[in-house]
Scaffold this motif. Sequence first.
Motif: not given
Length: 223
Positions: A137-138, A147, A150, A152, A155
């Motif tokens: 991710a990312f 992050a 988005y 989330v 992280t």
Amino acid sequence: MSSTEDNAHARHAPAPAPQEAAQQLRIVVLASGGGTLLQAILDAANSGLAPVDVVAVFTDRECEAVSRAQAFGVRTQVVPVGEYQDRAAWDVALSEAVAGASPDLVVSAGFMKILGPRFIDAFAGRTINTHPALLPAFPGAHGVRDALAYGVKITGCTVHLVDAGVDTGPILAQRALGINAGETEDQLHERIKVLERELIVSTLVGIAVGEVDLAGAATRRPG
């Protein structure tokens, strides 16, 4: 000696010191900025926490990382992209400079340039990078910002082998943390940097003692 005595002897025998089992790694560090990751590596090496020898630090610009390395008596060299005809020529120059230090391992620690094909081929399977997100991710230059954007809730950071893609190499280690409500990019990044410093040191120790298998990781498909 009986098996019972063998077991008793094993229980009371002193454990070998970590240094006896560890391979002393010659490492080159690539950096571009403040050098806090480099500092963590230098401190760990100097204290004996990590069985590594930082033999050289290369940067693409004059930066604080150079001063940090010089304070420890480590050889430094600035290899600016602008001094070469193109990125391919810079790639060759950086590859040759690093090869001259004969490293076992190359650590990209806040190095803000994409390594070229000549470098990746020369140090395949022994170049690692830290990234401020939980890959895959990312990826890319804005992992922390992406992050947050988005939305989330968790992280972290990743240490991975470098390949020809951008943050696509096999993952070696990760550390996660929760994102606080209302946290800014700078605030989150500072907390991730603390984890990154811990993770890069523990990963280097793992490589030195054989707990992190670079060759095995390199044969696995990322993702």
